[in-house]
Design a protein around this motif. Structure first.
Motif: not given
Length: 202
Positions: A84-110
């Motif tokens: 996200q810091d590098a501007g790859f927002w969609t890639d970050s969301a894809t990675l989060a959807a694959t490997h994160l759950n709960g509040s960790d995933y929500a934090r990325v989306l927020q």
């Protein structure tokens, strides 16, 4: 560095390698050496080495390489933040959807939603992401920001009807209270308009 390794001071060798400036031509090979060497010492040291290397890779425009290293040691939350810091927002969301759950995933989306609302000024897309993250109060604040109190009130009613007990909202939240008051005023005005209008006969 070789002398430190030869006397068994592997942590010192790793520290020396990690001190290489990102601007140096030796940075990348030394970074890889540090990660490889730290893996022979302990898990905590290799994670520390990867975090330092990944952070320095951002400074040297090697963000994706740093992300790969973070993922290799299971630091997916930090990898998402780096993307996200590098501007790859969609890639970050894809990675989060694959490997994160709960509040960790929500934090990325927020964080992505906040970027979309405040930087791209994309009203509806930001709201959708906040809702996907379960951040209903933040979604309401977006309606407020874009001067859409009636839409916010309808949104609250829709959530109450469709999500029932699976959602929660702080009724004492400043934005929620403002929306409720505004919608109540809107309803009163609507009633008065209906009463003041002549009836229609067909």
């Amino acid at each position: 560095m070789s002398r430190l390794v030869s006397v068994g001071n592997l942590e010192g060798a790793v520290s020396l390698l990690l001190s290489t400036s990102p601007e140096s031509s030796y940075f990348y090979p030394n970074a890889l050496r540090a990660v490889a060497l730290s893996s022979t010492v302990s898990k905590s040291l290799v994670e520390l080495a990867v975090k330092v290397v990944a952070a320095n890779m951002v400074r040297s425009d090697r963000s994706l390489s740093g992300t790969h290293l973070l993922c290799s040691v299971g630091r997916y939350q930090e990898a998402c933040s780096q993307l996200q810091d590098a501007g790859f927002w969609t890639d970050s969301a894809t990675l989060a959807a694959t490997h994160l759950n709960g509040s960790d995933y929500a934090r990325v989306l927020q964080r992505w939603a906040g970027h979309i609302v405040h930087t791209e000024h994309n009203f509806w897309r930001g709201v959708i992401l906040y809702v996907a993250a379960g951040a209903f109060e933040e979604a309401i604040s977006v309606f407020q920001k874009f001067d859409q109190p009636e839409t916010a009130a309808i949104f609250i009613m829709a959530c109450q009807e469709t999500l029932a007990e699976s959602w929660s909202i702080d009724i004492d939240n400043e934005n929620v209270m403002a929306v409720t008051e505004c919608y109540a005023l809107y309803q009163r005005k609507l009633v008065h308009q209906c009463m003041d209008s002549p009836p229609f006969f067909y």
